[in-house]
Design a protein around this motif. Structure first.
Motif, PDB file in Angstrom:
ATOM      1  N   ASP A   1       4.764 -17.540  -3.860  1.00 29.27           N
ATOM      2  CA  ASP A   1       6.077 -17.076  -4.331  1.00 29.27           C
ATOM      3  C   ASP A   1       6.149 -15.559  -4.350  1.00 29.27           C
ATOM      4  N   GLN A   2       5.116 -14.910  -4.876  1.00 26.10           N
ATOM      5  CA  GLN A   2       5.089 -13.444  -4.935  1.00 26.10           C
ATOM      6  C   GLN A   2       5.097 -12.856  -3.522  1.00 26.10           C
ATOM      7  N   SER A   3       4.363 -13.495  -2.626  1.00 22.82           N
ATOM      8  CA  SER A   3       4.296 -13.009  -1.245  1.00 22.82           C
ATOM      9  C   SER A   3       5.660 -13.101  -0.579  1.00 22.82           C
ATOM     10  N   ARG A   4       6.374 -14.193  -0.815  1.00 24.66           N
ATOM     11  CA  ARG A   4       7.731 -14.339  -0.264  1.00 24.66           C
ATOM     12  C   ARG A   4       8.630 -13.205  -0.753  1.00 24.66           C
ATOM     13  N   GLU A   5       8.512 -12.858  -2.026  1.00 20.21           N
ATOM     14  CA  GLU A   5       9.319 -11.767  -2.579  1.00 20.21           C
ATOM     15  C   GLU A   5       8.994 -10.440  -1.896  1.00 20.21           C
ATOM     16  N   VAL A   6       7.698 -10.161  -1.730  1.00 21.41           N
ATOM     17  CA  VAL A   6       7.279  -8.919  -1.077  1.00 21.41           C
ATOM     18  C   VAL A   6       7.799  -8.881   0.352  1.00 21.41           C
ATOM     19  N   ILE A   7       7.683  -9.976   1.056  1.00 20.55           N
ATOM     20  CA  ILE A   7       8.127 -10.034   2.454  1.00 20.55           C
ATOM     21  C   ILE A   7       9.632  -9.808   2.531  1.00 20.55           C
TER      22      ILE A   7
ATOM     23  N   GLU B   1      -2.284  -6.496  -2.433  1.00 19.13           N
ATOM     24  CA  GLU B   1      -2.376  -6.282  -3.881  1.00 19.13           C
ATOM     25  C   GLU B   1      -1.982  -7.505  -4.706  1.00 19.13           C
ATOM     26  N   VAL B   2      -1.383  -8.498  -4.065  1.00 17.66           N
ATOM     27  CA  VAL B   2      -0.888  -9.663  -4.801  1.00 17.66           C
ATOM     28  C   VAL B   2      -2.056 -10.469  -5.365  1.00 17.66           C
ATOM     29  N   GLN B   3      -1.928 -10.837  -6.635  1.00 22.04           N
ATOM     30  CA  GLN B   3      -2.869 -11.728  -7.318  1.00 22.04           C
ATOM     31  C   GLN B   3      -2.068 -12.587  -8.277  1.00 22.04           C
ATOM     32  N   ALA B   4      -2.622 -13.731  -8.626  1.00 22.66           N
ATOM     33  CA  ALA B   4      -1.975 -14.574  -9.625  1.00 22.66           C
ATOM     34  C   ALA B   4      -3.043 -15.227 -10.489  1.00 22.66           C
TER      35      ALA B   4
ATOM     36  N   ILE C   1      11.959  -0.220  16.402  1.00 19.37           N
ATOM     37  CA  ILE C   1      10.545  -0.593  16.517  1.00 19.37           C
ATOM     38  C   ILE C   1       9.716   0.193  15.510  1.00 19.37           C
ATOM     39  N   ASP C   2       9.972   1.488  15.385  1.00 21.39           N
ATOM     40  CA  ASP C   2       9.236   2.310  14.416  1.00 21.39           C
ATOM     41  C   ASP C   2       9.477   1.820  12.992  1.00 21.39           C
ATOM     42  N   LYS C   3      10.724   1.457  12.673  1.00 17.54           N
ATOM     43  CA  LYS C   3      11.036   0.951  11.335  1.00 17.54           C
ATOM     44  C   LYS C   3      10.321  -0.375  11.094  1.00 17.54           C
ATOM     45  N   LEU C   4      10.324  -1.254  12.083  1.00 21.55           N
ATOM     46  CA  LEU C   4       9.637  -2.538  11.944  1.00 21.55           C
ATOM     47  C   LEU C   4       8.141  -2.325  11.716  1.00 21.55           C
ATOM     48  N   ALA C   5       7.544  -1.394  12.442  1.00 24.00           N
ATOM     49  CA  ALA C   5       6.115  -1.102  12.269  1.00 24.00           C
ATOM     50  C   ALA C   5       5.843  -0.558  10.866  1.00 24.00           C
ATOM     51  N   ALA C   6       6.687   0.363  10.399  1.00 27.60           N
ATOM     52  CA  ALA C   6       6.498   0.926   9.054  1.00 27.60           C
ATOM     53  C   ALA C   6       6.692  -0.144   7.980  1.00 27.60           C
ATOM     54  N   ASP C   7       7.714  -0.986   8.153  1.00 25.15           N
ATOM     55  CA  ASP C   7       7.952  -2.066   7.190  1.00 25.15           C
ATOM     56  C   ASP C   7       6.779  -3.040   7.162  1.00 25.15           C
ATOM     57  N   THR C   8       6.241  -3.338   8.327  1.00 23.03           N
ATOM     58  CA  THR C   8       5.109  -4.265   8.409  1.00 23.03           C
ATOM     59  C   THR C   8       3.882  -3.672   7.728  1.00 23.03           C
ATOM     60  N   GLN C   9       3.635  -2.388   7.919  1.00 19.86           N
ATOM     61  CA  GLN C   9       2.503  -1.742   7.246  1.00 19.86           C
ATOM     62  C   GLN C   9       2.693  -1.739   5.734  1.00 19.86           C
ATOM     63  N   ALA C  10       3.887  -1.430   5.286  1.00 20.93           N
ATOM     64  CA  ALA C  10       4.173  -1.425   3.846  1.00 20.93           C
ATOM     65  C   ALA C  10       4.011  -2.831   3.268  1.00 20.93           C
ATOM     66  N   MET C  11       4.501  -3.814   3.992  1.00 23.35           N
ATOM     67  CA  MET C  11       4.378  -5.195   3.546  1.00 23.35           C
ATOM     68  C   MET C  11       2.912  -5.596   3.440  1.00 23.35           C
ATOM     69  N   GLY C  12       2.135  -5.268   4.441  1.00 23.05           N
ATOM     70  CA  GLY C  12       0.708  -5.610   4.427  1.00 23.05           C
ATOM     71  C   GLY C  12      -0.013  -4.995   3.245  1.00 23.05           C
ATOM     72  N   ALA C  13       0.284  -3.731   2.968  1.00 25.76           N
ATOM     73  CA  ALA C  13      -0.352  -3.059   1.830  1.00 25.76           C
ATOM     74  C   ALA C  13       0.037  -3.731   0.519  1.00 25.76           C
TER      75      ALA C  13
END
Length: 145
Positions: A94-100, A38-41, A22-34
């Motif tokens: 596409d960029q968002s899929r890569e980040v996720i 930042e994604v732009q195209a 659960i802690d890893k999922l929360a950290a991964d989700t926070q990192a993903m959100g950050a």
């Protein structure tokens, strides 16, 4: 009866492992959100009329028109802008899929659900707007506002 249920040490280990996931999922989700924020195209239309930039939500944050618009019918300029906007939104998807995939893992059910939601939002066909008929008139539009 399963003896592991009655073993307090085994129960603590299972709880610690569950909390770790659960802690890893929360950290991964926070990192993903950050990273997603930042994604732009930026995309340019093939005719060289316009360049658009969209942010991670698909919102238009930049528009550059070239001098070629002066020699082009306004409805063609509008279509070029809208097509280029769709292209840029697709790039963001596409960029968002890569980040996720990088942050949540390609096998993550949560990651797939988030990616599908992002795709649905960014690739959804845009409803025809009030300018889509090619009869755009700035004065009329200004009076409507």
């Amino acid at each position: 009866m399963d003896e592991r249920v009655l073993d307090p040490d085994a129960a603590r280990e299972r709880m610690a492992a569950w909390k770790g996931r659960i802690d890893k999922l929360a950290a991964d989700t926070q990192a993903m959100g950050a990273r997603l924020r930042e994604v732009q195209a930026t995309a340019a239309d093939p005719g060289g009329l316009a360049e658009v930039t969209v942010d991670s939500t698909g919102s238009l944050v930049g528009l550059r028109l070239t001098d070629r618009i002066h020699k082009t019918p306004p409805d063609a300029v509008a279509r070029a802008i809208l097509a280029t906007l769709r292209e840029a939104r697709g790039q963001v998807a596409d960029q968002s899929r890569e980040v996720i995939a990088e942050t949540m893992g390609p096998e993550s059910a949560a990651g797939r659900a988030i990616a599908d939601s992002v795709d649905q939002h960014l690739r959804a066909p845009q409803a025809p707007d009030e300018y889509g008929d090619g009869d755009f008139d700035l004065q009329t539009q200004m009076k409507k506002r």
